[in-house]
Enzyme design. Sequence first.
Site, PDB file in Angstrom:
ATOM      1  N   ARG A 127     -17.538 -21.156 -32.737  1.00  0.00           N
ATOM      2  CA  ARG A 127     -16.916 -20.541 -31.572  1.00  0.00           C
ATOM      3  C   ARG A 127     -15.435 -20.327 -31.784  1.00  0.00           C
ATOM      4  NH1 ARG A 127     -18.517 -23.616 -26.784  1.00  0.00           N
ATOM      5  NH2 ARG A 127     -20.233 -22.177 -27.106  1.00  0.00           N
ATOM      6  N   TYR A 128     -14.786 -21.316 -32.354  1.00  0.00           N
ATOM      7  CA  TYR A 128     -13.340 -21.250 -32.597  1.00  0.00           C
ATOM      8  C   TYR A 128     -13.101 -20.668 -33.987  1.00  0.00           C
ATOM      9  CZ  TYR A 128     -12.866 -24.469 -28.609  1.00  0.00           C
ATOM     10  OH  TYR A 128     -12.892 -25.060 -27.375  1.00  0.00           O
ATOM     11  N   ARG A 131     -13.146 -23.770 -37.035  1.00  0.00           N
ATOM     12  CA  ARG A 131     -13.957 -24.989 -37.090  1.00  0.00           C
ATOM     13  C   ARG A 131     -15.343 -24.750 -36.494  1.00  0.00           C
ATOM     14  NH1 ARG A 131     -10.201 -24.622 -33.337  1.00  0.00           N
ATOM     15  NH2 ARG A 131     -10.286 -25.683 -31.325  1.00  0.00           N
ATOM     16  N   CYS A 140     -30.814 -40.125 -30.973  1.00  0.00           N
ATOM     17  CA  CYS A 140     -29.708 -40.997 -30.593  1.00  0.00           C
ATOM     18  C   CYS A 140     -30.295 -42.364 -30.292  1.00  0.00           C
ATOM     19  CB  CYS A 140     -29.019 -40.493 -29.334  1.00  0.00           C
ATOM     20  SG  CYS A 140     -28.491 -38.785 -29.453  1.00  0.00           S
ATOM     21  N   CYS A 144     -28.354 -40.816 -23.252  1.00  0.00           N
ATOM     22  CA  CYS A 144     -27.443 -40.863 -22.106  1.00  0.00           C
ATOM     23  C   CYS A 144     -27.965 -39.937 -21.019  1.00  0.00           C
ATOM     24  CB  CYS A 144     -26.049 -40.416 -22.528  1.00  0.00           C
ATOM     25  SG  CYS A 144     -25.509 -41.225 -24.045  1.00  0.00           S
ATOM     26  N   CYS A 147     -26.295 -36.521 -20.697  1.00  0.00           N
ATOM     27  CA  CYS A 147     -26.150 -35.730 -21.923  1.00  0.00           C
ATOM     28  C   CYS A 147     -26.164 -34.235 -21.640  1.00  0.00           C
ATOM     29  CB  CYS A 147     -27.268 -36.061 -22.905  1.00  0.00           C
ATOM     30  SG  CYS A 147     -27.118 -35.143 -24.445  1.00  0.00           S
ATOM     31  N   ARG A 149     -26.718 -32.050 -23.952  1.00  0.00           N
ATOM     32  CA  ARG A 149     -27.706 -31.389 -24.824  1.00  0.00           C
ATOM     33  C   ARG A 149     -29.107 -31.930 -24.569  1.00  0.00           C
ATOM     34  NH1 ARG A 149     -23.912 -32.071 -29.523  1.00  0.00           N
ATOM     35  NH2 ARG A 149     -22.349 -30.477 -29.085  1.00  0.00           N
ATOM     36  N   ASP A 308     -20.229 -31.133 -17.450  1.00  0.00           N
ATOM     37  CA  ASP A 308     -20.524 -29.698 -17.471  1.00  0.00           C
ATOM     38  C   ASP A 308     -21.691 -29.316 -16.560  1.00  0.00           C
ATOM     39  OD1 ASP A 308     -22.971 -29.908 -18.879  1.00  0.00           O
ATOM     40  OD2 ASP A 308     -21.812 -30.330 -20.687  1.00  0.00           O
ATOM     41  N   ASP A 345     -14.863 -27.578 -20.371  1.00  0.00           N
ATOM     42  CA  ASP A 345     -15.485 -26.715 -21.369  1.00  0.00           C
ATOM     43  C   ASP A 345     -16.060 -25.546 -20.578  1.00  0.00           C
ATOM     44  OD1 ASP A 345     -16.314 -25.904 -23.878  1.00  0.00           O
ATOM     45  OD2 ASP A 345     -17.025 -27.901 -24.438  1.00  0.00           O
ATOM     46  N   LYS A 352     -12.782 -25.137 -24.647  1.00  0.00           N
ATOM     47  CA  LYS A 352     -12.170 -26.206 -23.853  1.00  0.00           C
ATOM     48  C   LYS A 352     -10.840 -25.738 -23.274  1.00  0.00           C
ATOM     49  CE  LYS A 352     -14.343 -29.654 -26.804  1.00  0.00           C
ATOM     50  NZ  LYS A 352     -14.972 -28.705 -27.777  1.00  0.00           N
TER      51      LYS A 352
HETATM   52  C1  LIG Z   1     -15.462 -29.132 -28.923  1.00  0.00           C
HETATM   53  C2  LIG Z   1     -15.821 -28.161 -29.920  1.00  0.00           C
HETATM   54  C3  LIG Z   1     -15.148 -28.106 -31.152  1.00  0.00           C
HETATM   55  C4  LIG Z   1     -13.993 -29.041 -31.484  1.00  0.00           C
HETATM   56  O1  LIG Z   1     -12.928 -28.792 -30.619  1.00  0.00           O
HETATM   57  P1  LIG Z   1     -11.528 -29.556 -30.776  1.00  0.00           P
HETATM   58  O2  LIG Z   1     -10.736 -29.099 -29.582  1.00  0.00           O
HETATM   59  O3  LIG Z   1     -10.942 -29.126 -32.068  1.00  0.00           O
HETATM   60  O4  LIG Z   1     -11.809 -31.019 -30.740  1.00  0.00           O
HETATM   61  C5  LIG Z   1     -15.538 -27.151 -32.051  1.00  0.00           C
HETATM   62  N1  LIG Z   1     -16.536 -26.290 -31.783  1.00  0.00           N
HETATM   63  C6  LIG Z   1     -17.195 -26.307 -30.607  1.00  0.00           C
HETATM   64  C7  LIG Z   1     -18.273 -25.319 -30.357  1.00  0.00           C
HETATM   65  C8  LIG Z   1     -16.871 -27.253 -29.639  1.00  0.00           C
HETATM   66  O5  LIG Z   1     -17.535 -27.286 -28.485  1.00  0.00           O
HETATM   67  S1  SF4 Z   2     -24.401 -37.822 -25.014  1.00  0.00           S
HETATM   68 FE1  SF4 Z   2     -26.368 -36.937 -25.712  1.00  0.00          FE
HETATM   69  S2  SF4 Z   2     -26.033 -36.504 -27.891  1.00  0.00           S
HETATM   70 FE2  SF4 Z   2     -24.415 -37.948 -27.274  1.00  0.00          FE
HETATM   71  S3  SF4 Z   2     -25.228 -39.998 -27.737  1.00  0.00           S
HETATM   72 FE3  SF4 Z   2     -25.727 -39.552 -25.599  1.00  0.00          FE
HETATM   73  S4  SF4 Z   2     -27.799 -38.663 -25.658  1.00  0.00           S
HETATM   74 FE4  SF4 Z   2     -26.979 -38.550 -27.738  1.00  0.00          FE
END
Ligand SMILES: *Cc1c(COP(=O)(O)O)cnc(C)c1O
Ligand code: SF4
Length: 383
Positions: A127-128, A131, A140, A144, A147, A149, A308, A345, A352
Amino acid sequence: MAFNIVTINKIRERFEPAPRPEIWKDVAEKDWNSWIWQQQKRVKSMDQLENILNVTADEREAFAKTHEQFNMGITPYYASLMDKDDPNCPIRLQSVPKKEELTILEADMEDPLAEERDMPVPGITHRYPDRVLFYTTHNCPVYCRHCTRKRKVADPSSSAANKQLEDGLAYIEKHKEVRDVVISGGDPLSNSDDRLEYIMARLRAIDHVEVFRLGTRNLVTLPQRITDSFANMLRKYHPVFVHTHFNHPKECTREAFDACARIADAGCVINNQMVLLKGINDDPKVVKELNHKLLMMRVRPYYIFQCDMSQGISHFRTPVEAGINIIENLRGWTSGMAIPHYVIDAPGGGGKIPILPEYVLKHEGKSWTLRNYKKNKFEYNEP
Ligand SMILES: *Cc1c(COP(=O)(O)O)cnc(C)c1O
Ligand code: SF4
């Protein structure tokens, strides 16, 4: 464990070892301290949970209705931190299902951060500019309840197979702009040491990858996973950053302290990404205590995430004001090192976005009217 902390014993003594509930009182120390034992004995049913605490009717019903979509899984270590009688215990709220999970608001989304849309190949979110997120497993130690995801985590059919791993590595290799890789999941420490080492060695063989991070909650939910041999392995692949996810001071135990010490002694910088959760840490006093403990554990508070728009977590969501109020009560009142960035986010994949209390009262041309943490007014005029 043979690990011996020489220099910071006095600080370490402030961190209490996790209490041992009755049913695990007789477990041998070597088993309790083994991450394999902890994984094997995970609490996955209400009957097991009943042996540890007084389960409420709400929790029982919630489990029956949710466990097919999103498993319950709790390591004995993490379960031992729960309050037996208080269903609103912060550890319990994070790991035992609640009926509210079944409530899906109209505004909720299946993939609120559009992580799938920004996936050039399965397993990579790019996305960025410089990175990527790299998914390496969907398991996991503790699932959580908040979570983001949920749709992926705990679903064995979605786990990252070797082909996906190779495709992800090939993508990173081809994209020279990628200088930072967030190794994520699930929890990447659910991979074996060998598989993790393979991933890190492959990343290190790519010239344009300058740094990578391991995004893991094992420091919180399964600190036994951080063995000496794992920590020593990290030394070979520096610079390695570890991003973790402590949400409450109760999680800052002697075991967690030792796990962080091993990682820090191995030369890694550890950052914390807290999720703002209603009834758990939406109180500035709780966050300040947490962040002070984290600093003693050599963990730097990095982000506070606004909860989120994932489905079934609306009961955890706070107003944005709650996050602003936390920052307002930290900045100036405590070490700058204890102050993370509060970010939202952005839904739809905007990334973010930092949110701050308003410190600029007025700005005209070269003249700025500011206020400080005590709400005193100051003028700054650009010369
Ligand atoms: C959070 C995130 C990152 C890392 O973001 P930083 O601000 O550098 O910590 C990179 N890619 C995605 C898709 C993210 O959600
Ligand atoms: S937040 Fe989601 S991905 Fe992260 S440790 Fe908890 S269950 Fe696993």
